[in-house]
Design an enzyme around this catalytic site. Structure first.
Site: not given
Length: 332
Positions: A115, A150, A172-173, A194, A250, A252
């Site tokens: 990522t 990601q 995502q991300d 996220d 969330r 993390w």
């Protein structure tokens, strides 16, 4: 219990709360400027990376890199000692920087890059500014349960960075708000799961957060790992819209900290609002709050018991530039 909670809020917002960061200085006045244009006859450089690489390895003067309209298909990195760079587009809808790496893209060593290295635009130096420009990761929205998808549009790993009138587009991300103090003003941030994540200390003011989740998603995944970390995300006078069923955040990090204040929330927000990342122990240590939010998704009545509807006193530390020591280094 209430008195103990307020003592805790006060203790993490006293005058020394950001002592982990160094002293700040205002370095907004430009020393010189460069122009990037895809037409080699119209600018100093045809790529943004080339313009950045032309600067001294240790840069100590504000440089404005003006990027003319167009789509720049390149992966860009700002090295750690090239501070005081401003990237200024002709408008977020006119100037776009894009690339399509994901966490599973193979790097030069033949292994998945992860990522961190998937970012289209990566900033590792302090005092970075971006204005009126789009950072995009072109990787599509991953299927539910798909691994290694990601795909970061921008990663900011430098202290004292400001983004004004910018767009961050991905799935995502999308925005890796990694470390440091950051200010986002009037920005548009789009993603699915996220899509604002990391362990920075950041204020999002007047931003539009838009979900493109096909099923479930989450706005934030803040990764504060210790009670002593002076980090967290605060969203002030923002709006949250889009598709799918969305968590506000969330956990993390075990001490994840996120606040939404004066923010409009569309009906996509799941009533319970927050997710413990599969670890019930985090419910005792996270800090999740709302303050005077509006819209069909803002009703605090259905929220998890370990989030809070903040009082005026509780919300005060989160809703101004003081949250990021911004009066020291942001020139409005």
């Amino acid at each position: 219990m209430e008195k103990k909670f307020m003592r805790w809020v006060s203790s993490i917002h006293n005058g020394l709360r950001h002592s982990v960061f160094g002293p700040t200085h205002n370095m907004f006045l430009p020393s010189f400027s460069l122009t990037v244009d895809r037409n080699q006859c119209a600018g100093d450089f045809t790529s943004i990376q080339a313009a950045i690489d032309s600067l001294p390895l240790i840069n100590v003067a504000r440089v404005v890199i003006r990027v003319k309209p167009g789509t720049y298909i390149e992966k860009v990195s700002v090295s750690p000692f090239r501070a005081f760079i401003t990237i200024q587009g002709a408008g977020a809808d006119k100037t776009v920087i894009q690339w399509g790496d994901t966490a599973q893209t193979l790097g030069v060593n033949g292994k998945p890059m992860g990522t961190f290295k998937s970012a289209t635009f990566a900033i590792n130096a302090p005092y970075f500014i971006a204005k009126n420009i789009t950072f995009k990761n072109t990787s599509p929205v991953p299927k539910s349960g798909q691994m290694g998808r990601q795909a970061v549009a921008l990663r900011i790993s430098g202290d004292r960075a400001a983004f004004m009138g910018c767009k961050f587009l991905g799935a995502q991300d999308t925005l890796y708000d990694h470390v440091g103090r950051h200010y986002y003003k009037d920005c548009y941030i789009e993603g699915s799961v996220d899509f604002i994540f990391g362990n920075a200390l950041s204020l999002f003011e007047g931003c539009h957060v838009h979900a493109i989740a096909e099923k479930y998603g989450a706005v934030t995944a803040q990764s504060r790992m210790s009670f002593l970390d002076d980090t967290g995300f605060s969203f002030v006078r923002c709006k949250v819209t889009g598709s799918g069923v969305l968590y506000l955040g969330r956990a993390w990090g075990s001490f994840s900290r996120v606040v939404f204040a004066y923010t409009f929330m569309d009906s996509i927000i799941i009533p319970r609002g927050w997710n413990n990342w599969g670890d019930p122990n985090r419910q005792m240590t996270v800090f999740y709050g709302q303050y005077k939010c509006t819209g069909p998704g803002a009703n605090h009545g259905g929220r998890v018991s370990w989030s809070r509807e903040l009082t005026d006193e509780e919300a005060k530390p989160f809703i101004s530039l003081n949250f990021i020591d911004g009066l020291e280094w942001i020139k409005l």
